[in-house]
Design a protein around this motif. Sequence first.
Motif, PDB file in Angstrom:
ATOM      1  N   LEU A 240      -6.752   2.635  -6.090  1.00  0.00           N
ATOM      2  CA  LEU A 240      -5.918   1.565  -6.644  1.00  0.00           C
ATOM      3  C   LEU A 240      -5.621   0.502  -5.573  1.00  0.00           C
ATOM      4  O   LEU A 240      -5.687  -0.705  -5.853  1.00  0.00           O
ATOM      5  CB  LEU A 240      -4.608   2.162  -7.188  1.00  0.00           C
ATOM      6  CG  LEU A 240      -3.639   1.178  -7.846  1.00  0.00           C
ATOM      7  CD1 LEU A 240      -4.289   0.430  -9.006  1.00  0.00           C
ATOM      8  CD2 LEU A 240      -2.382   1.904  -8.348  1.00  0.00           C
ATOM      9  N   ASN A 241      -5.315   0.944  -4.373  1.00  0.00           N
ATOM     10  CA  ASN A 241      -5.036  -0.006  -3.292  1.00  0.00           C
ATOM     11  C   ASN A 241      -6.248  -0.882  -2.972  1.00  0.00           C
ATOM     12  O   ASN A 241      -6.101  -2.068  -2.696  1.00  0.00           O
ATOM     13  CB  ASN A 241      -4.594   0.750  -2.027  1.00  0.00           C
ATOM     14  CG  ASN A 241      -3.096   0.983  -2.006  1.00  0.00           C
ATOM     15  OD1 ASN A 241      -2.330   0.110  -2.391  1.00  0.00           O
ATOM     16  ND2 ASN A 241      -2.680   2.154  -1.567  1.00  0.00           N
TER      17      ASN A 241
ATOM     18  N   ARG B 129       0.840  -1.213   0.000  1.00  0.00           N
ATOM     19  CA  ARG B 129       0.000   0.000   0.000  1.00  0.00           C
ATOM     20  C   ARG B 129       0.868   1.254   0.000  1.00  0.00           C
ATOM     21  O   ARG B 129       0.619   2.192  -0.752  1.00  0.00           O
ATOM     22  CB  ARG B 129      -0.932  -0.002   1.215  1.00  0.00           C
ATOM     23  CG  ARG B 129      -1.689   1.310   1.373  1.00  0.00           C
ATOM     24  CD  ARG B 129      -2.784   1.253   2.403  1.00  0.00           C
ATOM     25  NE  ARG B 129      -2.346   0.810   3.719  1.00  0.00           N
ATOM     26  CZ  ARG B 129      -1.751   1.603   4.615  1.00  0.00           C
ATOM     27  NH1 ARG B 129      -1.503   2.856   4.331  1.00  0.00           N
ATOM     28  NH2 ARG B 129      -1.417   1.125   5.796  1.00  0.00           N
TER      29      ARG B 129
ATOM     30  N   LEU C 270       0.661   6.819 -11.262  1.00  0.00           N
ATOM     31  CA  LEU C 270      -0.584   6.406 -10.616  1.00  0.00           C
ATOM     32  C   LEU C 270      -1.719   6.280 -11.631  1.00  0.00           C
ATOM     33  O   LEU C 270      -2.475   5.300 -11.622  1.00  0.00           O
ATOM     34  CB  LEU C 270      -0.937   7.442  -9.547  1.00  0.00           C
ATOM     35  CG  LEU C 270      -1.873   7.010  -8.448  1.00  0.00           C
ATOM     36  CD1 LEU C 270      -1.410   5.733  -7.777  1.00  0.00           C
ATOM     37  CD2 LEU C 270      -1.959   8.118  -7.415  1.00  0.00           C
TER      38      LEU C 270
ATOM     39  N   VAL D 124       2.360   2.100  -3.386  1.00  0.00           N
ATOM     40  CA  VAL D 124       1.381   2.743  -4.280  1.00  0.00           C
ATOM     41  C   VAL D 124       1.212   4.214  -3.898  1.00  0.00           C
ATOM     42  O   VAL D 124       1.127   5.093  -4.755  1.00  0.00           O
ATOM     43  CB  VAL D 124       0.015   1.995  -4.237  1.00  0.00           C
ATOM     44  CG1 VAL D 124      -1.079   2.804  -4.913  1.00  0.00           C
ATOM     45  CG2 VAL D 124       0.146   0.634  -4.889  1.00  0.00           C
TER      46      VAL D 124
ATOM     47  N   GLN E 131      -6.589  -3.485  -5.641  1.00  0.00           N
ATOM     48  CA  GLN E 131      -5.536  -4.511  -5.578  1.00  0.00           C
ATOM     49  C   GLN E 131      -5.501  -5.263  -4.243  1.00  0.00           C
ATOM     50  O   GLN E 131      -4.570  -6.026  -4.002  1.00  0.00           O
ATOM     51  CB  GLN E 131      -4.169  -3.839  -5.823  1.00  0.00           C
ATOM     52  CG  GLN E 131      -4.033  -3.326  -7.256  1.00  0.00           C
ATOM     53  CD  GLN E 131      -2.688  -2.679  -7.525  1.00  0.00           C
ATOM     54  OE1 GLN E 131      -2.010  -2.247  -6.597  1.00  0.00           O
ATOM     55  NE2 GLN E 131      -2.309  -2.593  -8.782  1.00  0.00           N
TER      56      GLN E 131
ATOM     57  N   ALA F 216      -4.593   6.870  -5.283  1.00  0.00           N
ATOM     58  CA  ALA F 216      -3.756   5.788  -4.725  1.00  0.00           C
ATOM     59  C   ALA F 216      -4.623   4.876  -3.859  1.00  0.00           C
ATOM     60  O   ALA F 216      -4.476   3.649  -3.889  1.00  0.00           O
ATOM     61  CB  ALA F 216      -2.614   6.382  -3.909  1.00  0.00           C
TER      62      ALA F 216
ATOM     63  N   ALA G 100      -1.129   3.165 -13.655  1.00  0.00           N
ATOM     64  CA  ALA G 100      -1.418   1.939 -12.886  1.00  0.00           C
ATOM     65  C   ALA G 100      -2.927   1.755 -12.683  1.00  0.00           C
ATOM     66  O   ALA G 100      -3.441   0.644 -12.797  1.00  0.00           O
ATOM     67  CB  ALA G 100      -0.710   1.999 -11.538  1.00  0.00           C
TER      68      ALA G 100
END
Lengths: 133, 195
Positions: free
Chosen positions: B166-167, A104, A115, A107, B170, B163, A118
């Motif tokens: 995205l976390n 985490r 970002l 990221v 995932q 972010a 991704a």
Amino acid sequence: MEQYTFTSDELVVFSAISINEGATVYELTTATRLTPSEVLDAARALNQRNLVRLVADRRVVELTKEGQHLRLLMEHQRRQPFSSSSSAPIVVISDEDTGKNAARKMVEKLNPQELDFALETELQRLEQEAGQT
Amino acid sequence: LEPTIAGLTASLLTLFDLDRTFYVPAKVQSKLALGAWWWGFIAANGAAAAALYAIVKDIQALQGMNPVLKAIVIGVGYLAIIRAKFTTFNIQGREVPFGLEALYEGAKGFVYKRINSIAKAARFSETMDLAAKEPLAALATRAKLNIEQDALLAPEDKRRAKAWVLNVLQDRDATELDKRAAVADFILSGQRSGE
């Protein structure tokens, strides 16, 4: 005075739960910016220490009496950090980074372009997966 | 007329405060109870401000002021007046201030707790409904668009919010429903963050 040792995830989750109303796991996820499984892991660890209880199919987290008491103590110490009766910290943070935390945090360090790339890649993967099923 | 103006002014300020504090979805199970607490608190504040007008309208500081303006000033200043300490008591050699603040804050806490409880249940239902209705990819795309189009978010906040999305996507240990509900809550809550 008893001292409590928390990981940083446990502490942010514990601090984000409303003292009287509790919170859903999803509200905690949004408020703390942790992932759902990190919030659930932290809530389970707090539950084992009798600071919170998990209700409504483990989707709602409420403070127990002991949890409420600790939150009030923390609140008091935050307001009066130098008062003699509360000079010793009640909560100590012991951080062992789990692999999940490390992923985490990686990221979180990406720059905006990395970002976007991704996130776009992840969204395409999800759409492809959804198309296949 | 003037007490009504003072009451309406205080009522409006109370309405703004409630609106700022609570996000209540359109679909609420206990709509009647919510309406009663919400509008009842507004009406109670209005009535208290109107009563306060009758008490303080003749004080020297307000002498010579246009009556309508005086009513608006009292309506706006209603909370400040409630919070003022009227007198002090001498208890065991110590001066203890006395005012109506504790009473007001107690009543406000009582009402806000009940409104919050109703709003919270409605928000949870709304989140789960949205999570059940839309696939994860669609929810995440919507969250990403919301972040990008939010003019109030600073670039660093946008980066951190993305972010987080995205976390969540995932997160290998979370179920699909948990991921969807987390992103749905993010969309519906207007991206508020505890940080």
